[in-house]
Write an enzyme that holds these catalytic residues in place. Structure first.
Site: not given
Length: 460
Positions: A95, A229, A231, A233
């Protein structure tokens, strides 16, 4: 500290995410969770992600599981592809945390795993490999289908006439977000693309990044700027002045625009949502698995969102041009697009100003080991005198205390100070709430200074 489940997925230092540890967790997931005999695998753009994805694929195939390799794509795109196929999924991502860390995020056939599933995985660790040979396939079209989900729901003119900046950095979904925005009518200006991984925390944007965003907005004459961010999400949105729009405000706007009847959100989110007329608002501990649990409990036309802006859609909603199918996992694309569209022909700041007058902010002290942060927060939790001493550094007094997750202190003047140790990074999180941006910013500055002082005294 060994890798462990935090607010969302298993995370730890890359050096500790060995092939053996990864394989053990993959075998435990296969044994404990509903994956339908197939696992989709995706990854973000961290240097360590390809190796870890390879470890996952090898371990799953050795259990006789069919594996579909989706390559690098946003976490919600992987979830969408797997759910559409009735399969499980594992995403390799850390993340927003630095590149020396990484993690695994697991999905069952119905979406992101729950805390109950996490417990099942932990209990199933230590199984030996079966030594089978499952099939391996690739799916290079998963991200494209994810893009189509939004373009078909919003139509080609939803953002016509808008000039939107895209802070691309090292986000795995940067090209997908650009394609979405362009296909619904926006002019997109890409900025800050990086071949090296940059850990962007959309919930606690650092001062240098805020200044850069404001400069880009001004220099380029942008109507707004968007980012995600690592990734993709968690969303980041800046308005036409360069000011960051809090993720929970995007959540409130999106929930209303989609016709949600019930909302589930962590205790750290803006309390103004309770004034918006939803039939039910449930607050939970911090982390998408807790939000998912609340959504399952409420059912119906329910949505969830977090203070970081990740949005979870629990029902098939109607967009301007088509249907958005349910996607009960953290997604950043939906709140970005809906908030931009909800601004209409006006400005993003004007639409944000229509929300209840409550401002939340989040930040953190970095490089604070859990061996220091957790005992400190425990003292605040257990001792009113410790809370009084800490709040004394702010010149404030406590009127209420909520221990749902960390220590959330309501002050006598209505402001809120919420302290919480990160579950998977050496950080101490601070959330504040006040009636306006200036008051919230002042409280955040004082709160961070008070945390530094209190931690220094504790460790001295």
């Amino acid at each position: 500290m060994a890798p462990k489940f935090g607010t969302s997925g298993l995370r730890g230092l890359v050096a500790e995410l060995t092939p053996e540890l990864v394989a053990d967790n993959v075998r435990a997931f296969i044994a404990a969770c509903d994956h339908g005999g197939t696992i989709f695998v995706g990854q973000d753009l961290r240097p360590s992600s390809p190796r870890i994805a390879g470890d996952i694929i090898a371990a799953a195939r050795a259990e006789g599981i069919r594996v579909v390799d989706c390559g690098a794509l946003p976490t919600p795109a992987l979830a969408y592809a797997a759910m559409s196929a009735g399969a499980g999924a594992i995403m390799v991502t850390g993340s927003h945390i630095p590149a020396d860390r990484n993690g695994l995020k697991f999905y069952v056939r119905t979406g992101e795993i729950s805390k109950r599933d996490e417990a099942g995985i932990s209990a199933a660790l230590g199984r030996g490999a079966a030594g089978l040979d499952g099939a391996l396939e690739s799916d290079g079209g998963a991200a494209g289908r994810f893009v189509e989900r939004y373009t078909s729901a919003f139509g080609p003119a939803a953002l016509a006439g808008r000039k939107i900046g895209l802070y691309a950095h090292s986000a795995v979904g940067r090209d997908d977000l650009k394609a979405m925005l362009e296909r619904i009518g926006a002019e997109v200006v890409e900025l800050g693309r990086s071949d090296s991984f940059i850990p962007v925390d959309t919930e606690a944007v650092d001062p240098d990044t805020r200044a850069q965003i404001a400069a880009w907005v001004s220099e380029q004459g942008l109507d707004a700027l968007v980012s995600t961010d690592g990734d993709s999400d968690r969303p980041l949105l800046a308005d036409e002045t360069g000011a960051i729009v809090p993720g929970d405000i995007m959540g409130q706007i999106t929930a209303e625009a989609l016709g949600a009847e019930a909302v589930v959100t962590p205790i750290s989110s803006n309390s103004g949502v309770t004034r918006k007329g939803f039939s039910k608002v449930m607050t939970t501990r911090i982390g998408s698995p807790f939000v998912i649990g609340g959504m399952e409990e409420l059912g119906g036309q329910v949505v969830g969102y977090e203070a970081n802006g990740g949005f979870l859609l629990g029902f098939d909603a109607q967009g301007p041009a088509g249907v958005l199918s349910a996607l009960p996992t953290r997604d950043c694309m939906l709140p970005l697009i809906v908030t931009l569209v909800a601004a209409g022909k006006g400005t993003v700041s004007a639409r944000v100003a229509q929300e209840p007058p409550v401002i939340t902010m989040a930040d953190r002290l970095q490089e604070v080991p859990q061996e220091a942060s957790q005992p400190f927060v425990a003292r605040l939790r257990d001792a009113p005198s410790a809370r009084a001493e800490f709040l004394g550094l702010l010149g404030a007094t406590e009127a209420a205390c909520d221990l749902t997750d960390g220590v959330r202190m309501g002050l006598s003047d209505g402001r809120i100070v919420h302290v919480r140790p990160s579950g998977n990074a050496p950080e101490l999180r601070l959330y504040v709430e006040a009636a306006d941006r200036d008051a919230a910013s002042m409280l955040m500055d004082k709160g961070l200074a008070a945390l530094r002082a209190a931690l220094f005294e504790t460790s001295a």
